[in-house]
Write an enzyme that holds these catalytic residues in place. Sequence first.
Site, PDB file in Angstrom:
ATOM      1  N   CYS A  19      20.128 -42.582 -32.253  1.00 17.16           N
ATOM      2  CA  CYS A  19      20.025 -43.847 -31.516  1.00 17.16           C
ATOM      3  C   CYS A  19      18.755 -44.592 -31.919  1.00 17.16           C
ATOM      4  O   CYS A  19      18.309 -45.477 -31.204  1.00 17.16           O
ATOM      5  CB  CYS A  19      20.067 -43.601 -30.011  1.00 17.16           C
ATOM      6  SG  CYS A  19      18.760 -42.512 -29.458  1.00 17.16           S
ATOM      7  N   GLU A  77      22.985 -47.511 -32.747  1.00 19.95           N
ATOM      8  CA  GLU A  77      23.441 -46.116 -32.839  1.00 19.95           C
ATOM      9  C   GLU A  77      24.046 -45.930 -34.231  1.00 19.95           C
ATOM     10  O   GLU A  77      24.749 -46.819 -34.729  1.00 19.95           O
ATOM     11  CB  GLU A  77      24.515 -45.887 -31.759  1.00 19.95           C
ATOM     12  CG  GLU A  77      24.979 -44.478 -31.611  1.00 19.95           C
ATOM     13  CD  GLU A  77      24.104 -43.656 -30.662  1.00 19.95           C
ATOM     14  OE1 GLU A  77      23.414 -44.224 -29.808  1.00 19.95           O
ATOM     15  OE2 GLU A  77      24.118 -42.416 -30.828  1.00 19.95           O
TER      16      GLU A  77
END
Length: 409
Positions: free
Chosen positions: A366, A400
């Site tokens: 992330c 992400e």
Amino acid sequence: MKITKIKKPSYGPEFFGLTENGEEVLIPFTAIGEVWDVKPLKGKVYKPIKPVKLNERDRRNPPCDYFPLCFNCQWMHLKPQTQTAYKVKLFEELLGFKPERVLTSPSELSYRVRVFLYHGEGKLGFRKSWIFNPSRPLLEIDGCPLLPESLNQRLTSLREFKFPGNLWGVELLLNPQSGEIFTKLLFLKGGFNFTTAVSLAKEIPTDGVGIYVGEYRHWEKIQVLGKWETKITLKGYTYRFSPDCFLQPNYLLWEEFLNLVKPLESHEKALELHAGIGFFTLPLSEWTSEMETSDLNCESSRYRNLNLKENKITNVKSLCLDALKHAKRVKKLDLLIVDPPRGGLIKPLVQTILERKPEEIIYISCNLLSLKRDLEELKRFYRVESSALVDQFPNTYHTESVVWLKLKI
Ligand SMILES: C[S@@+](CC[C@H](N)C(=O)[O-])C[C@H]1O[C@@H](n2cnc3c(N)ncnc32)[C@H](O)[C@@H]1O
């Protein structure tokens, strides 16, 4: 004041700009190709004051009255397709290759299942951006467009309450499948009164309320009223979890994300670190003969174990363990899956992975910056076989990514 041309996004709230005398500066709330009159704020960060030229192709009217005062969304002034295009650009620039697949959120709004609200000065809300006020005072909010309607309704009803001064914050979690909502009340230790906290919790109209006492990042759950467990079904698997477990934040992308994260081929022995409640574990179990999984959060690990049992998965072992300790324990390893928090993998863990040499690694990340740093090390022995960008945080710069790595022969 300095006339500055905006060159490209940084992996952060600001964009890189070049002043007339060639100085590189950082400016928030702008777009590529724009020219701004800017004034210094702090270090290399400048505040945009007056536009000289705007990039109307990439811009739009932000769909939230709190933008840009609220710093939770940094890219709301950009069209959703521009945001994704900028993320692809950043991905390519930082990692050195283009994402093979790009998953976009079915909606740029109403996608978040969890929200944290600060409490102070009798207000409940987000913190104001430091760009407008360095002390980051509280910005009282009526609602947030990133939240589904039911969370916004709950947020509005919470604003009616008179909370005690030592309430530090409130977290809300929505199960979008059942409609259940859970509330965490985080109280600072100083001045905490159990009886007052319980009578307040009884008033809160959610399916479960947890009372926590502590200080920043260290909260101890001392009482729960109502339910503290819920269940979702994805791809035919059932997942149980509590509000104390990590849950992927964009529920509109849950199924697609699960469909994406699978190995390039089947394997004998797999290890999944940072496995949480088993979000990826359950479908991944179909791809390996044996798998060990772990997470540092023992509550998530307990639920992962339960989820494996409930879904009748017998080839996966579940442990509550630190990622490095687990990686060191494992002798033979064919497939490794990692999904670390924003900081990425710690150096000794990367070192251990390079010693274990699994044939395939799936790295879910992330944070493009920590991913870049870790890939630079891993690429000494691995080549990038495939990659994907999962745009699960629309209106923010957060990105992400998933990268599939193969051991070089
Ligand atoms: C981004 S979440 C991913 C969880 C899971 N893969 C999912 O998709 O739901 C990162 C997870 O890493 C865990 N974690 C953080 N530090 C850790 C460590 N040192 N060792 C093992 N797990 C850790 C957290 O508890 C959290 O569940």
